[in-house]
Design a protein around this motif. Structure first.
Motif, mmCIF file in Angstrom:
data_model
loop_
_atom_site.group_PDB
_atom_site.id
_atom_site.type_symbol
_atom_site.label_atom_id
_atom_site.label_comp_id
_atom_site.label_asym_id
_atom_site.label_seq_id
_atom_site.Cartn_x
_atom_site.Cartn_y
_atom_site.Cartn_z
ATOM 1 N N TRP A 118 0.840 -1.206 0.000
ATOM 2 C CA TRP A 118 0.000 0.000 0.000
ATOM 3 C C TRP A 118 0.875 1.255 0.000
ATOM 4 N N LEU A 119 1.960 1.223 0.778
ATOM 5 C CA LEU A 119 2.839 2.390 0.845
ATOM 6 C C LEU A 119 3.508 2.692 -0.494
ATOM 7 N N ILE A 120 3.920 1.670 -1.194
ATOM 8 C CA ILE A 120 4.528 1.897 -2.508
ATOM 9 C C ILE A 120 3.524 2.568 -3.439
ATOM 10 N N LYS A 121 2.279 2.128 -3.403
ATOM 11 C CA LYS A 121 1.237 2.757 -4.216
ATOM 12 C C LYS A 121 1.003 4.195 -3.765
ATOM 13 N N VAL A 159 -5.459 -0.238 4.134
ATOM 14 C CA VAL A 159 -4.751 -0.874 3.023
ATOM 15 C C VAL A 159 -5.707 -1.476 1.998
ATOM 16 N N GLU A 160 -6.989 -1.492 2.324
ATOM 17 C CA GLU A 160 -7.989 -1.940 1.361
ATOM 18 C C GLU A 160 -8.531 -0.779 0.525
ATOM 19 N N THR A 161 -8.092 0.458 0.846
ATOM 20 C CA THR A 161 -8.525 1.635 0.093
ATOM 21 C C THR A 161 -7.462 2.038 -0.919
ATOM 22 N N ASP A 162 -7.854 2.883 -1.866
ATOM 23 C CA ASP A 162 -6.877 3.471 -2.769
ATOM 24 C C ASP A 162 -6.106 4.548 -2.011
ATOM 25 N N PRO A 163 -4.791 4.593 -2.123
ATOM 26 C CA PRO A 163 -4.005 5.604 -1.415
ATOM 27 C C PRO A 163 -4.448 7.018 -1.774
#
Length: 220
Positions: free
Chosen positions: A13-16, A102-106
């Motif tokens: 998630w963080l990379i995104k 982490v299930e959401t869009d960043p």
């Protein structure tokens, strides 16, 4: 990569988040192992630094995120200060909040209300912003630290001794929940790390003594 499902989900998630919110940054991901095949944060950071092609390093843990504008403000401070710790408070998200996030869009601001614990303690690790020149002068992080414990504090002592004390921004950063894994005190090399950290602490008021200490690594 990690075998820990929660850490890996958070990292993905963080990379995104970086790719979407800070597309101009150069993302360098480091890996490193030391004795007994333990994770080495020092080696991982130095490995990432060797990949970097730019002159300002944002040294960020793989479970930390923040307002992207924080980076711009911190970089501006590098014009007058040797290095920056760009936050005052760390908000530790709960397991449930992390799972939802982490299930959401960043996005920023983040799209959900989060439950977080915020200790009243000014930490120095998590994210540091330094110039390439400063980082390379002190040989980056000391790779003699094996497993968790002591590497962040030693880096702080070295940077302060050689270049002057950091400046801190009154900002917030956020820490994703993950299983704890092996703590620093459970590291078989914890005592070695403590002794090395104590040497950095003892040398922290002398640029010459600190440079002698960091340059020992070149002779190992």
């Amino acid at each position: 990569m990690t075998d820990d499902k929660h850490r890996q989900e958070g990292f993905n998630w963080l990379i995104k988040f970086y790719e979407k919110m800070m597309p101009e940054v150069e993302i360098c991901i480091g890996e490193g192992r030391c004795k007994s095949d333990l994770f080495s944060k020092a080696k991982a950071i130095n490995h990432a630094a060797k990949q970097a092609t730019r002159n300002i390093y944002v040294i960020a843990d793989s479970d930390i995120f923040y307002d992207p504008n924080l980076i711009t403000e911190a970089i501006d401070l590098l014009k007058e200060h040797p290095w920056v710790i760009p936050y005052h408070r760390i908000h530790y998200l709960s397991k449930n909040s992390t799972k939802k996030l982490v299930e959401t869009d960043p996005a920023w601001p983040i799209s959900i209300n989060v439950d977080a614990h915020t200790p009243n303690k000014k930490k120095k690790g998590g994210i540091n912003i330094v110039t390439r020149t400063c980082f390379e002068t002190i040989n980056g992080f000391d790779e003699r630290f094996c497993g968790w414990g002591g590497e962040d504090e030693a880096f702080v002592h070295a940077m302060n001794a050689v270049f002057g004390k950091y400046v801190r921004l009154d900002k917030d950063i956020y820490h994703l929940w993950h299983s704890r894994g092996k703590s620093a005190s459970g590291n078989p090399y914890y005592q070695d790390n403590k002794l090395l950290h104590a040497r950095y602490r003892s040398a922290r008021k002398s640029k010459e003594a600190t440079m002698k200490l960091v340059n020992e690594q070149n002779r190992l």
